[in-house]
Design an enzyme around this catalytic site. Sequence first.
Site, short mmCIF file in Angstrom:
data_model
loop_
_atom_site.label_atom_id
_atom_site.label_comp_id
_atom_site.label_asym_id
_atom_site.label_seq_id
_atom_site.Cartn_x
_atom_site.Cartn_y
_atom_site.Cartn_z
N GLU A 175 -6.44 6.66 -1.67
CA GLU A 175 -6.49 5.42 -0.88
C GLU A 175 -6.92 4.23 -1.74
O GLU A 175 -6.31 3.17 -1.66
CB GLU A 175 -7.43 5.59 0.32
CG GLU A 175 -6.84 6.45 1.42
CD GLU A 175 -5.44 6.02 1.82
OE1 GLU A 175 -5.22 4.85 2.12
OE2 GLU A 175 -4.55 6.90 1.82
N HIS A 177 0.82 -1.20 0.00
CA HIS A 177 0.00 0.00 0.00
C HIS A 177 0.87 1.27 0.00
O HIS A 177 0.64 2.19 -0.79
CB HIS A 177 -0.92 -0.03 1.23
CG HIS A 177 -1.83 1.15 1.35
ND1 HIS A 177 -3.08 1.18 0.78
CD2 HIS A 177 -1.67 2.33 1.98
CE1 HIS A 177 -3.66 2.34 1.06
NE2 HIS A 177 -2.82 3.07 1.78
N GLU A 178 1.88 1.30 0.86
CA GLU A 178 2.72 2.50 0.96
C GLU A 178 3.58 2.70 -0.29
O GLU A 178 3.72 3.82 -0.79
CB GLU A 178 3.61 2.43 2.22
CG GLU A 178 2.83 2.54 3.52
CD GLU A 178 1.90 3.75 3.57
OE1 GLU A 178 2.33 4.85 3.20
OE2 GLU A 178 0.73 3.59 3.97
N HIS A 209 1.44 4.11 -3.01
CA HIS A 209 1.29 5.57 -2.92
C HIS A 209 2.49 6.25 -3.59
O HIS A 209 2.34 7.23 -4.31
CB HIS A 209 1.26 6.02 -1.45
CG HIS A 209 -0.09 5.99 -0.80
ND1 HIS A 209 -1.21 6.56 -1.36
CD2 HIS A 209 -0.50 5.50 0.40
CE1 HIS A 209 -2.25 6.40 -0.54
NE2 HIS A 209 -1.84 5.75 0.54
ZN LIG Z 1 -2.86 5.13 2.28
#
Ligand SMILES: [Zn+2]
Length: 275
Positions: free
Chosen positions: A206, A143-144, A147
Amino acid sequence: MIYPDKRVVYTVFYLIVAFLFLSSCTSVPITGRKRIALLPSSNLATMALQSYQTLLKKSRLSTDSRKVATVRRVGARIAKAAEAFMREEGLQSQLKHFKWEFNLIDDDKTINAFCMPGGKVAIYTGIMPIAKDEAGLAVIMGHEVAHAIAKHGNERMSQMLLVQLGGVALDVAIKNKPDETKNMFRLAYGVGTQLGLLLPFSRTHESEADHIGLILMARAGYDPVAAPYFWQRMSKIGGGKRAPQFLSTHPSPLKRVKRLKQLIPDVRSKYFRKR
Ligand SMILES: [Zn+2]
């Protein structure tokens, strides 16, 4: 005749500039969404490196060699998956300034993890019990890193420079307003907050990070079915600490879990190979 406020004129001007950039700029992998990411990657990577080194210096690094090794092992696999993913998308040049680094910061009170431009990743020990195992850690890192490769921080920072400093260039901002610029950077990348992973970033960012993150973890050899379980555990913490703002801007945990579950079959069949 009423003359409009100078700042209004400037804001309109910069919005037009932003719009022009927006129509000519690159798009986010997978979703294809066009975005403003005006800041040169090389400048951001330099800023990230300084910010990362400062953070590591003032933090206590974990001495638990087993945990540190796990973080680095999962990190290396996610990084490799990210590189392969970007190569396939024809975007490998965007990782030119990346020198991956994965560190575990010993701070049980901080439930945070982030990836700065240039691939500088920090995980706080406070999030380890919620990660639970390697697959959970892969959800967080996927997830990071997602981003970062989708340039969400760049986009957020571009918007902040535009709104707060009238769209000045990053190097000008650093020179003229060093503290404000550093603060914007920390905010844009979720650095230095106790509940960073739950910061109210936009739903668009997100859900993009969730989708790309699933792909990265699957490619790294972790079963993406772990993702909804992780976010379920995550939604149970910080209950009392959540600002009302959080509820309106963050994807609700239920919706997030539902959406992840919808994405899993496709991601799993396309990318997941057991190690
Ligand atoms: Zn996030």
